[in-house]
Scaffold this active site. Structure first.
Site, PDB file in Angstrom:
ATOM      1  N   HIS A   1      20.990   1.541 -15.332  1.00  0.00           N
ATOM      2  CA  HIS A   1      21.854   1.981 -14.765  1.00  0.00           C
ATOM      3  C   HIS A   1      21.673   2.398 -12.956  1.00  0.00           C
ATOM      4  CE1 HIS A   1      18.777   4.754 -12.541  1.00  0.00           C
ATOM      5  NE2 HIS A   1      18.435   5.276 -13.917  1.00  0.00           N
TER       6      HIS A   1
ATOM      7  N   ASP B   1      13.936   1.955  -9.521  1.00  0.00           N
ATOM      8  CA  ASP B   1      14.824   3.719 -10.867  1.00  0.00           C
ATOM      9  C   ASP B   1      16.475   4.005 -10.185  1.00  0.00           C
ATOM     10  OD1 ASP B   1      15.440   4.790 -12.856  1.00  0.00           O
ATOM     11  OD2 ASP B   1      13.747   6.413 -11.427  1.00  0.00           O
TER      12      ASP B   1
ATOM     13  N   GLU C   1      22.810   7.843 -15.021  1.00  0.00           N
ATOM     14  CA  GLU C   1      21.487   7.725 -16.534  1.00  0.00           C
ATOM     15  C   GLU C   1      20.251   9.390 -15.952  1.00  0.00           C
ATOM     16  OE1 GLU C   1      17.419   7.568 -18.109  1.00  0.00           O
ATOM     17  OE2 GLU C   1      17.893   7.354 -16.192  1.00  0.00           O
TER      18      GLU C   1
ATOM     19  N   HIS D   1      11.383   8.731  -8.319  1.00  0.00           N
ATOM     20  CA  HIS D   1      12.205  10.885  -8.115  1.00  0.00           C
ATOM     21  C   HIS D   1      11.915  10.637  -6.828  1.00  0.00           C
ATOM     22  CE1 HIS D   1      13.589  10.907 -12.730  1.00  0.00           C
ATOM     23  NE2 HIS D   1      13.624   9.910 -12.089  1.00  0.00           N
TER      24      HIS D   1
END
Lengths: 444, 444
Positions: free
Chosen positions: B263, B275, B309, B407
């Site tokens: 993503h 990520d 995502e 994150h």
């Protein structure tokens, strides 16, 4: 515990402390003192938070420990010290070009601030002092970003300490130094820096490993990198502070002392749990444990909680000046300032004859599985004594992760564990008690 | 590379790809594609930065990848998607009592904000949902601090996802959740959270492990802990976005596809390198490598760079709705969204007959030392296809440190390495090419 006959054979004499060492270790690892050093440290740091030299929090911390150790039944007093008073003020940095990005940063202790409107300048990224020099005329008017790799704290900290003046010599307007750590979660680390005499003082801060590498990649692509830096840092007149001293007076030679120590001040980020709340607390705890067991050694046990270590061992230096006339009565100086994680060894600096004694003393630590004596103990605060020939001992712990958290917001109780602190306290108490109780002082 | 005769024996057929697999691996590990995926990822993330659903940065990211993959000679198009548009706004938290302390925090995706003046309330600290329920009436009007231990991401993330609504059911006014990570340098981690239907929506944020533990210790001592929370978070109308699709069309069955995917969106902190910039880039890179070698498989290779995502696989769900009528032509769906560190295995979900084929395919990865096929691949974005019976594959890497950075501001290029990314790209290219070129689709 009565000890009526001491063998003149040194090894036998030390071995005769096996029972008392075992009692100390038992009290701390599974007795009434279990988890107490962790609890004392968390009570202290949770209540006070961080406590940088010159701050009101440091005053609170000294008052807290004075009261806590007095209530514990120890003989406590304060010794005045003049300490640096640097304040961080408001600060921030952002990359302006090639794209806007906030840079996590921490100004360095003793740094000057920027003008109120900040400094905005193109960046030159260097990987070493040699690289800096090779840039010559390209440094003038620029902000130097030091993107040195992490080799070891002892080696790499030179960039934090001297980066600003080295950059200023070539005309730089500010220095941003990659934080001195092997692991980062975009975490800036502070610390003290030293301006060189006769060199223009420029603002200096640490940025994160990630942002230093980002700007290095951009510069390597030929992109123009511009940073804006704002720092409200300033140095105020020296402040009043204290070394905090707690004692168990020796029954036979009260004038002779074994010093156990850690520093009470910290940086102004994080909670100063690891650096060096732990070292201060185990120095107190060792005296508590000895007192709890009704022990009183021949010589005086003196816990000294230094002030203003982070500004360059300031409290310890003034302590040395105040007490050096009495140097012949200093038997052993001990310092814990490398963390209170699981202990692995005792570092020791002393004559070969003293080494022999200490080799026997650490055998008493067999229940802690830390019978290793390592040469060449370190210690900012006991350094003056060691340089003058007094035997010195430092606590060596499992410090793999120490510099991940050092001088950052990550220095909190979360990195400490009760079991590891108990083992540090037990080690500290056994070594201090036995050395203070031996018939003779350690040979110089 | 001409392949004129294919054995009808499946194992032999797969083994006949050994030479081409070795060519792919060589090109990536030591040939002209060496370090290219790392360079593409750093060029991309350094230029764009993070790119949360609905943001201008995500638009820039999609345009960047559209252009880059087009210039690479691939067949690229965009497919429209409506995506959530949550914005963080200004935010902050501080402990007010028992002493003032800034709390590092990150509001959670989909959270409502606080009133402009903020929320100030006493805290109740709980260690689990059960503990929360046991507090009953004591929760009303309070801010709930969840101090759950980290067990695993899959298990512990339930507190981030459902903490706010569970707390609101008991009358809480806000929820502060300990960040879901095994290691912290006082680092807050964000992520999405889900409000339960019919439950009052209260502001939800993650705080650090350190601060959650601090407040837990204080509360356990009976101290009154008060926190002030300010969050400017709000949800705007859905925004326009795109899945970015690049293809090498199959020569024999162009309507049949092997999907490689990652993503393109990220959270609005860090740089989204891990990520999931890495997963997106190796999906592009695999097609590049195959193209560079002049290969063209029987079926179409399709790299899909999903949008949104992080808001719950939004781009992938709309993709599934758009293409599900054609499901019988989806041969294999592949997703890399667990990091692009050193690869250790391919995770695969499919029928026993398909497992047999894939067991042979991974033998071609012997030069990468990753011949392990693990059952039960995960994947938010390929989930809809797998649930409908399409074989699915996920990349399993050395992910010990993945959740340290996940994150958070620590998700940057500094966690990536060129060598590890090369190995991921090579694995991805070999698996996709071989499956797309086998005489038959994978059996369902």
């Amino acid at each position: 515990i009565q000890r009526t006959h001491l063998s003149h054979n040194m090894a036998k004499e030390v071995a005769s402390y096996t029972d008392v060492a075992n009692q100390i270790i038992k009290l701390v690892l599974s007795g009434s003192a279990q988890k107490r050093s962790y609890e004392r440290l968390s009570n202290f740091t949770d209540a006070i938070g961080n406590r940088v030299s010159g701050s009101h929090n440091l005053e609170l911390a000294i008052a807290y420990m004075y009261n806590a150790m007095s209530q514990d039944g120890l003989d406590v007093h304060l010794e005045p010290v003049k300490v640096p008073h640097w304040v961080r003020g408001e600060e921030g940095a952002e990359m302006v070009l090639p794209r806007p990005k906030t840079l996590a940063m921490l100004g360095l202790g003793s740094s000057v601030g920027t003008p109120p409107e900040g400094i905005e300048a193109e960046v030159v990224v260097v990987s070493s002092f040699e690289d800096l020099k090779s840039r010559g005329a390209n440094v003038s008017g620029r902000i130097v970003v030091f993107n040195q790799p992490f080799v070891s704290y002892g080696e790499t900290v030179a960039y934090r300490a001297f980066g600003a003046s080295e950059a200023a010599k070539l005309g730089a307007v500010a220095a941003l130094i990659r934080s001195v750590t092997p692991v980062s979660i975009n975490s800036p680390h502070t610390g003290v820096q030293d301006y060189q005499e006769g060199v223009r003082r420029i603002p200096a801060a640490c940025i994160t490993v990630e942002d230093a590498q980002l700007m290095a990649r951009m510069a390597a692509r030929g992109q123009r990198v511009v940073v804006r830096l704002n720092m409200g840092a300033k140095t105020l007149p020296d402040a009043d502070s204290f070394n905090t001293v707690a004692e168990i007076r020796g029954w036979q030679h009260p004038e002779q002392v074994v010093v156990l120590s850690g520093h009470l001040d910290s940086w102004d980020v994080g909670q100063g749990a690891m650096d060096d709340g732990g070292g201060a607390i185990i120095s107190w705890e060792a005296l508590s444990v000895i007192k709890d067991l009704g022990l009183r050694p021949r010589r005086t046990l003196r816990a000294v909680l230094w002030t203003a270590e982070e500004q360059g061992g300031v409290g310890a230096q003034q302590y040395y000046q105040r007490h050096k006339a009495n140097i012949s009565n200093f038997d052993l100086v001990m310092e814990s300032d490398l963390g209170t994680f699981a202990p692995v060894a005792l570092q020791f600096t002393g004559s070969p004859a003293a080494q022999k004694v200490m080799q026997e003393v650490v055998q008493l630590l067999a229940p802690l599985n830390t019978t290793r004596l390592e040469p060449h103990g370190e210690g900012t605060d006991i350094g003056p004594w060691m340089q003058a020939g007094v035997p010195g001992a430092s606590l060596h712990v499992e410090d793999d992760r120490y510099f991940w958290f050092h001088h950052s917001e990550g220095d909190t109780m979360s990195v400490q564990s009760p079991g590891a602190m108990d083992r540090c306290s037990a080690l500290w108490a056994v070594v201090a008690y036995v050395v203070a109780d031996l018939q003779d002082m350690l040979p110089r």
